[in-house]
Design an enzyme around this catalytic site. Structure first.
Site: not given
Lengths: 385, 391
Positions: A8, A102-103
Site C-alpha cells: 500500500d 496505490d494498492e
C-alpha cells in the site's frame, strides 16, 4: 505455505504531489477539488495529526488544518507513477492483483527460490519503489490476503509487518475489530453493544451469534477473524471490452444525428479507456432501429487508440455499412475490444497528433475528476445537453 | 434465358466470384452472381461489391437470351455438386432459375433476381493506356509484400498496396506503419509510368487470379513467349486486369501513400548476415515463449553470434542462439517476431542480411543470395523495413 504480500503506497496522491513539487515537502498537503464543497482525495502525513483524512469534506479539512495547501488532483500523473510501481511488482511475480492505483496483493509463493522469502521480497520491493519513484510504501506479509492487508496497515508509514505462518490468530487477537474491512460506523456499534471489541472477540464468538447480528455475512467475518482466508490472488486482466450506449428519447432520423451521438459515445468510451489505462484496437458500432432490429459493424485499427477523435473516426467509418436512409435509430452504442495496457510504440510514419490526442483526453479526465462530468466537453455536444 | 454450358468452365468462374460477391452489403443484389447470355454462344458471369468487379466469359450453347442474378454461395454449392459434363440453365419470368445436369436426374431450382437489377459493370474508357505484365512478375510483387498491408480499414492509404510502373521498373510497396515491404522487378524494354493504390481485398483477389493462371496456363491467352500475361489498363479511378479469360476491375484508393522512401534507412552502420532457415526456426521457437501482449523478442548481437531471447511475465523465458556473420559492437534490439518471420517466409535465399543502426532505429532485411533462385538477382530487388520495439 502461501506467501501473500499486501503493498500500500503511503498517502499516495499527496506524496506524488510533494515529490513532484519540492515546495510542498514537509507541509500539510490536501489533494482534492478546490471548492469548499469538494472532498479530500488524500492528505499528507503532515496534515493527518490535525485529523484530516480522505473522504472528508474539504471545508471540514480546512477548518481542522487551516494551513493545509490544497492541490487539485492530477489523475493522469498518479496513473503514470502507479504504472511504475506496478511494473516493479511485476518483476517479482506475475500474480499481482491491483485494488486501486496505490494498492495491490502479490502472491510470491513461487518466487521465493529466486528472491528470498516474503519478507525479503517485500523489502526489495519497498527499496525499488523508493529508488525509482521517491515514494514510500508499507507492506504486510502473511499466508492470506486478509492478514496481509491488516498487517500492512498496522504501522504506516514505511512499515513492513510480517505475520509468520501459524501466528495469524495470535496476531489478529488484540486488534480492534474496526481494522476489518466492512466493520465501520454502522456495524461496530451493534457489535460493541453485545460486548465485542477485538478481532479475537469475534473469533471466539459462536458463528451463529454473529450470523444473528450481521446476517449471512457473519459466517465470513467469523472465519476471517480466525485468520481463515483461502482467497487467491487474482491477477489483473484487461477487460474484454469497454463500451457505452444510449437509448435516445426521440429516434434519430439522419446520418448527422447518428454521427453526433457516436461522438458523444466515443467521448465516454475514451474517458473510460484513459481512466483505466487502456488502449483498444477494435471499434464496434451498434445501432438499434425503431423496429428493434439490432445491427453491429466493426472496424479494426492498425494502432490501438484511446482518444475520442480516433474512436469517433473509426465509428463513423462504419456508417456506410448501415442502412440509414429513411431509417429511425433508437439506440446508438460504441464498444471497443482487443484491449491492451501496452501503449502503442513509435511507428515508421509517426503521427505527432496521436500522442497529443491522448494527452488531451487525459486533461479532460483530470478536469472531470476535479469538477465532475460537466467540466469540459466538445462544443458539438453542447447542443445536446 | 436458356443455355447449356460445361460444368468445369462454370465452376471455375463461379468459384472465383465467391471472393468478390458481398454477403453483408446493404444492397442485396450484391450477394449475387450475374449470369448473362453474351452473344450467340457465350455466357458472361460477373460479381461485384461496387469496388471490385470480376467477370469472365465461357462458351455455351445458347437457346434463348437473357440474364439473371442468383445468390453467389448457393450457386457455387450447387454447381459443385453437379456431375461432370454439360449443365442446362433455364430461367423463368420470375427469375426462378433451374440448373439441370444433362444425362442425369440431378436438378436444382434457385430463387434469383432479374439480371437488370445487377449494377452495371465498369469498362475502361476507349483508348486508355494498357500495359502487359507477366503473371509471375505480378505474383512475385504481391507475394513479397502482401503481408505488410495494414488491415485497418479506417486508413485507406495503408489498407492498400502501392503499385508503381517507373521507367522499366515495376514496384509494389506496402506498409502498416510498423513495417514496410518493397519489391522491384525490372521489365527490360518496357518503359511506362503509372501509380495505383490497390486496396487489400483486390490484392487478395489478384493473388488468387495469378495463382490460378499459373497453375492452369491453358485458361487464357498468353504472352509472346508463352508466359501467361495480364493486360493492365488504368482508366479514370479504376484499374482493369485482364487475363485467363477474366477481367478484374478495381476502384483504386484515392489517397496519398506515405512517403515510403524517406523511412528506408540509408546509413545503417551494422550488418548481420544470417542463415535464413536457421534464423526463422530460432525466432519461431523463441517467440512461443514471448509475451502474448507484445510478441516481442530480443536479438543480442556479439561477434559471430546472435542470441534470441523472450521474456513473459505470464509464462517464463525462451532462449536460442545461432551463428551469424557479424563483427560490429555488441548490441541488443527488440522486435515483434512475427514481422521478421513474415519476411523470412517470403524470401527463398539461403542467407538474409539485416542492417541495423541504433536500438530504436528501424532494421532493414534483404535477401543475401546463396541459392540459384535468388530474390536478389540483378532484375529483382526486395527489402523490408521493420520498426523495433522496446523490450
Amino acid at each position: 505455505m502461501r506467501q501473500i504480500l499486501h503493498i500500500d503506497m503511503d498517502a499516495f496522491y499527496a506524496s506524488v504531489e510533494q515529490n513532484d513539487d519540492p515546495a510542498l515537502r514537509g507541509k500539510p498537503v490536501v489533494v482534492g477539488g478546490p471548492s469548499r464543497r469538494g472532498v479530500v482525495c488524500a492528505a499528507s502525513y503532515e496534515a493527518r495529526p490535525f485529523g484530516v483524512h480522505s473522504a472528508m469534506p474539504m471545508g471540514e479539512a480546512l477548518r481542522l488544518c487551516p494551513k493545509a495547501i490544497v492541490v487539485a488532483p492530477r489523475m493522469a500523473r498518479y496513473a503514470e507513477v502507479s504504472g511504475i510501481v506496478f511494473e516493479i511488482f511485476g518483476r517479482f511475480t506475475p500474480l499481482v492483483e491491483g485494488l486501486s492505483l496505490d494498492e495491490a496483493f502479490l502472491d510470491v509463493t513461487r518466487s521465493q527460490s529466486l528472491f528470498g522469502d516474503g519478507a525479503a521480497i517485500a523489502r526489495q520491493i519497498k527499496d525499488a519503489v523508493r529508488r525509482e519513484t521517491g515514494l514510500v510504501a508499507s507492506a504486510g506479509v502473511a499466508s492470506s490476503k486478509f492478514v496481509a492487508k491488516i498487517a500492512s496497515d498496522l504501522k504506516k508509514p514505511d512499515a513492513l509487518v510480517v505475520v509468520p505462518a501459524g501466528e495469524e490468530a495470535r496476531f489478529l487477537d488484540p486488534l480492534p475489530m474496526e481494522r476489518m474491512w466492512g466493520i465501520g460506523n454502522k456495524t461496530a456499534p451493534r457489535l460493541r453493544e453485545v460486548g465485542l471489541r477485538t478481532i479475537g472477540d469475534l473469533a471466539r464468538s459462536d458463528p451463529r451469534r454473529l450470523t444473528g447480528l450481521l446476517g449471512s455475512w457473519g459466517r465470513e467475518v467469523h472465519a476471517l477473524a480466525r485468520g481463515d482466508d483461502d482467497r487467491d490472488v487474482v491477477p489483473d486482466v484487461a477487460p474484454k471490452s469497454i463500451g457505452s450506449e444510449e437509448t435516445h428519447e426521440y429516434d434519430l432520423t439522419s446520418r448527422e444525428a447518428v454521427a453526433e451521438s457516436l461522438l458523444d459515445r466515443a467521448s465516454h468510451v475514451a474517458q473510460r479507456l484513459v481512466r483505466e489505462g487502456y488502449w483498444a484496437r477494435v471499434v464496434t458500432v451498434k445501432l438499434k432501429y425503431a423496429d428493434f432490429t439490432l445491427l453491429t459493424r466493426r472496424a479494426s485499427l492498425s494502432e490501438a487508440v484511446s482518444d475520442t477523435q480516433s474512436l469517433y473516426e473509426a465509428a463513423c467509418g462504419t456508417l456506410d455499412r448501415f442502412p440509414l436512409d429513411g431509417e429511425r435509430v433508437r439506440l446508438v452504442g460504441i464498444s471497443t475490444s482487443e484491449i491492451t495496457d501496452v501503449a502503442p510504440g513509435p511507428t515508421l510514419f509517426s503521427d505527432p497528433a496521436a500522442s497529443k490526442r491522448r494527452k488531451l483526453e487525459e486533461l479532460v479526465n483530470d478536469v472531470a475528476v476535479r469538477y465532475g462530468d460537466v467540466g469540459i466537453t466538445r462544443a458539438t455536444l453542447l447542443r445536446q445537453k | 434465358m436458356e443455355l447449356t454450358v460445361a460444368k468445369k468452365d462454370l465452376l471455375r468462374l463461379v468459384t472465383r466470384m465467391q471472393g468478390v460477391a458481398e454477403r453483408k452489403s446493404t444492397m442485396p443484389v450484391l450477394s449475387n452472381v450475374l449470369l448473362a447470355v453474351d452473344g450467340p454462344n457465350a455466357l458472361r458471369v460477373a460479381a461485384t461489391d461496387l469496388y471490385l468487379a470480376l467477370f469472365g466469359r465461357i462458351a455455351g450453347e445458347v437457346h434463348k437470351g437473357g440474364s439473371v442474378a442468383v445468390p453467389a454461395k448457393d450457386l457455387f454449392e450447387r454447381v459443385k455438386m453437379m456431375p461432370d459434363g454439360p449443365i442446362h440453365i433455364a430461367t423463368q419470368d420470375n427469375s426462378t432459375t433451374t440448373l439441370k445436369a444433362t444425362g442425369s436426374a440431378r436438378r436444382y431450382t434457385l430463387r434469383g433476381m432479374p439480371g437488370d437489377d445487377f449494377p452495371p459493370l465498369p469498362t475502361p474508357a476507349e483508348g486508355s493506356p494498357t500495359l502487359a505484365l507477366e503473371v509471375d512478375v505480378l505474383k512475385a510483387l504481391i507475394d513479397k509484400t502482401h503481408f505488410s498491408i495494414s488491415t485497418d480499414e479506417t486508413r485507406a492509404h495503408l489498407n492498400s498496396a502501392l503499385f508503381e510502373w517507373d521507367g522499366d521498373t515495376v514496384r509494389m510497396v506496402t506498409t502498416d506503419g510498423h513495417r514496410l515491404s518493397k519489391m522491384e522487378v525490372k521489365v527490360e524494354g518496357r518503359q511506362a509510368s503509372a501509380t495505383m493504390l490497390i486496396p487489400l481485398k483486390a490484392i487478395q483477389e489478384l493473388r488468387r487470379s495469378c495463382d490460378e493462371m499459373l497453375s492452369n496456363p491453358t485458361a487464357g491467352p498468353e504472352g509472346k513467349d508463352g508466359k501467361p500475361t495480364l493486360q493492365i489498363t488504368q482508366s479514370g479511378s479504376s484499374a482493369f486486369f485482364q487475363g485467363g479469360g477474366m477481367t478484374f476491375s478495381v476502384k483504386l484508393v484515392d489517397a496519398q501513400f506515405p512517403p515510403y522512401s524517406q523511412v528506408i534507412p540509408q546509413g545503417a552502420d551494422k550488418t548481420v548476415r544470417a542463415p535464413r532457415v536457421a534464423f526463422a526456426d530460432a525466432l519461431k521457437a523463441v517467440s512461443v515463449a514471448a509475451s502474448e501482449r507484445t510478441g516481442g523478442v530480443k536479438l543480442s548481437l556479439t561477434k559471430g553470434s546472435m542470441r534470441i531471447t523472450s521474456e513473459s511475465p505470464e509464462s517464463g523465458d525462451g532462449f536460442d542462439e545461432i551463428p551469424v556473420e557479424y563483427s560490429g559492437p555488441n548490441m541488443s534490439i527488440g522486435f515483434n517476431a512475427k514481422y521478421f518471420l513474415d519476411v523470412l517466409a517470403s524470401i527463398t535465399d539461403d542467407e538474409v542480411e539485416v542492417s541495423l543502426s541504433g536500438e530504436l532505429d528501424p532494421a532493414v532485411l534483404r535477401p543475401a543470395g546463396g541459392t540459384t533462385k535468388s530474390d536478389a538477382s540483378s532484375d529483382r530487388q526486395f527489402l523490408a523495413v521493420v520498426m523495433p520495439m522496446r523490450i
